[in-house]
Write an enzyme that holds these catalytic residues in place. Structure first.
Site, short mmCIF file in Angstrom:
data_model
loop_
_atom_site.label_atom_id
_atom_site.label_comp_id
_atom_site.label_asym_id
_atom_site.label_seq_id
_atom_site.Cartn_x
_atom_site.Cartn_y
_atom_site.Cartn_z
N PHE A 140 0.79 -1.33 0.02
CA PHE A 140 -0.19 -0.15 -0.05
C PHE A 140 0.86 1.24 -0.14
O PHE A 140 1.62 1.24 0.97
CB PHE A 140 -0.96 -0.09 1.29
CG PHE A 140 -1.95 1.31 1.16
CD1 PHE A 140 -3.08 1.11 0.65
CD2 PHE A 140 -1.43 2.57 1.98
CE1 PHE A 140 -4.03 2.26 0.52
CE2 PHE A 140 -2.31 3.61 1.88
CZ PHE A 140 -3.32 3.51 1.14
N ASP A 225 9.64 2.70 1.02
CA ASP A 225 8.45 3.59 1.62
C ASP A 225 8.48 3.15 3.18
O ASP A 225 7.87 2.30 3.48
CB ASP A 225 7.04 3.02 1.11
CG ASP A 225 6.01 3.87 1.24
OD1 ASP A 225 5.87 4.43 2.28
OD2 ASP A 225 4.85 3.60 0.96
N LYS A 254 3.45 10.37 7.97
CA LYS A 254 2.88 10.05 9.37
C LYS A 254 3.56 10.43 10.71
O LYS A 254 3.30 11.61 11.10
CB LYS A 254 2.89 8.46 9.32
CG LYS A 254 1.85 7.75 8.41
CD LYS A 254 1.62 6.32 8.99
CE LYS A 254 0.51 5.82 7.74
NZ LYS A 254 -1.00 6.18 8.10
#
Ligand code: PLP
Length: 404
Positions: A140, A225, A254
């Site tokens: 994702f 990532d 984040k």
């Protein structure tokens, strides 16, 4: 606050795009690892806004830094210099080993920047064939068109097709495919060192080794990532380091802003050398307020012992979760590191999330059968001790409910 849950729901259902399935609770305030709803009831937060509230809620030092910054200067755009962007880039460069930073506002934008500059690298070399990407099953990477194109689950992608061409997905469990999939047309391989949304799966060491070998063999760039698993969440700066990977590009987000939206793409010098003024940009990216938040977070992480704290409480959390797993046969796997954990269960996990919330413990589910825990980095052993019986009771209740 005077709005009731009913008012909040009515307004949202009338005016907000209905793309989220919200849970029936309204949070108004937070403190440390706790959130408080509109009735003042306290919840232990083991999801921290999906891994964003790294310093917990209502952090006094962060609030002071942001208040100070907001009353001095918040935003000037990237038309001008300001004092904080270079400083933040230097700190991230020291932490990642990648020399240059591009700042944006979210994880998906950081991934987009990595995809764009992987292509730009080859384009600048005059190699117009090298435009393809290799991604992995269970990946994702975000919701914008490029990130979505390298995201595995068809249900995220299909309603928005056609996406960018030239993406292939290799099985993360059968990396022999990489021999075939990574070739002289591959611009980059993109991987999450711990796959987050795909079920909290640390990628196998054999996969990491095969990825490094595929990149070495063909010259393809490697994009890590680290949006979810990076920046100290696993008790070390980046999980790619644990796997011995040396990415050319890295996506961050984040935890970085501890609640203030900021993302960053990091580039090695040779990738960054392809960038020309005007190639890419962002109006908000790296503004003073966001940089101040990120600098505050990084200071806590690296100078104030937060990374060591994560390593310590993370080991404690792991032991506690494995204890629960030894008593609850519905749990088939415990995966993760630091303050990022997934418990795979032998049935859908949604009922556990609801049962935990009934007990005032906030967790979530990912990939249907995985219970995910992403507590704030500042979580304590005492709070873990408080949460574990609630989690175990929620699992036991959900299992009994399913049987009954
Ligand atoms: N990459 C990874 C690994 C993620 O987990 C996420 C979000 O969950 C993203 C990218 C996208 O980040 P954002 O939602 O901030 O755009």
């Amino acid at each position: 606050m005077t709005m009731t849950t009913t008012d909040v729901k009515a307004l949202e259902s009338r005016y907000v795009l209905q793309n989220y399935k919200r849970l029936p609770v309204v949070f108004e305030r937070g403190s440390g690892s706790r959130l408080f709803d509109e009735h003042g009831r306290s919840y232990l937060d083991f999801i921290s806004g999906i891994g964003v509230a790294s310093l917990g809620h209502g952090h006094a030092g962060l609030a002071q830094a942001l208040g100070d910054q907001a009353s001095t200067l918040s935003h000037t755009s990237n038309l001008y210099f300001h004092p904080l962007q270079g400083e933040l880039a230097a700190r991230l460069s020291a932490l990642t080993g990648l020399q240059r930073a591009f700042f944006c506002n979210s994880g998906t934008e950081a991934v987009e920047a990595c995809l764009k500059f992987a292509r730009r690298f080859w384009n600048a070399k005059g190699d117009r064939q090298r435009t393809k990407f290799v991604a992995f099953t269970h990946s994702f990477h975000g919701r914008t068109m490029g990130s979505l194109s390298v995201t595995w689950e068809p249900h995220y992608r299909e309603p928005f097709e056609p996406l960018i061409p030239g993406v292939s997905f290799a099985s993360i469990d059968n990396v022999s495919e990489l021999d075939r999939l990574v070739d002289a047309t591959t611009a980059a391989v993109i991987v999450e060192p711990i796959q987050g949304e795909g079920g909290v799966r640390p990628i196998p060491q054999s996969a990491a080794t095969a990825i490094a070998e595929g990149c070495r063999r063909t010259g393809a760039l490697l994009i890590a990532d680290e949006v979810q698993c990076g920046l100290g969440r696993t008790g070390r700066a980046f999980y790619s380091q644990a796997l011995g990977l040396q990415p050319d590009l890295m996506a961050l987000g984040k935890a970085l802003g501890a609640g203030v939206p900021i993302g960053a793409a990091m580039f090695s010098e040779r990738v960054a050398a392809a960038a020309k003024p005007g190639d890419h940009g962002s109006t908000y990216g790296g503004n003073l307020l966001a940089c101040r938040a990120a600098l505050f977070f990084l200071h806590e992480l690296t100078a104030n012992g937060l990374m060591e704290h994560v390593a310590r409480v993370g080991a404690y959390l792991e032991r506690s979760l494995r204890d629960i797993a030894s008593r609850q046969p519905a749990i088939t796997s415990v995966r993760g590191a630091g303050v990022m954990w997934g418990l795979e269960i032998d049935r859908p996990a949604a009922a556990v999330v609801d049962a935990a919330r009934d007990r005032h413990l906030l967790i979530n589910r990912t990939s249907d059968t995985v219970i995910r825990l992403l507590p704030p980095f500042v979580i304590t052993e005492k709070e873990i001790d408080e949460a574990m019986p609630l989690l175990e009771a929620a699992i036991a209740t959900a299992v009994k409910g399913a049987q009954g």
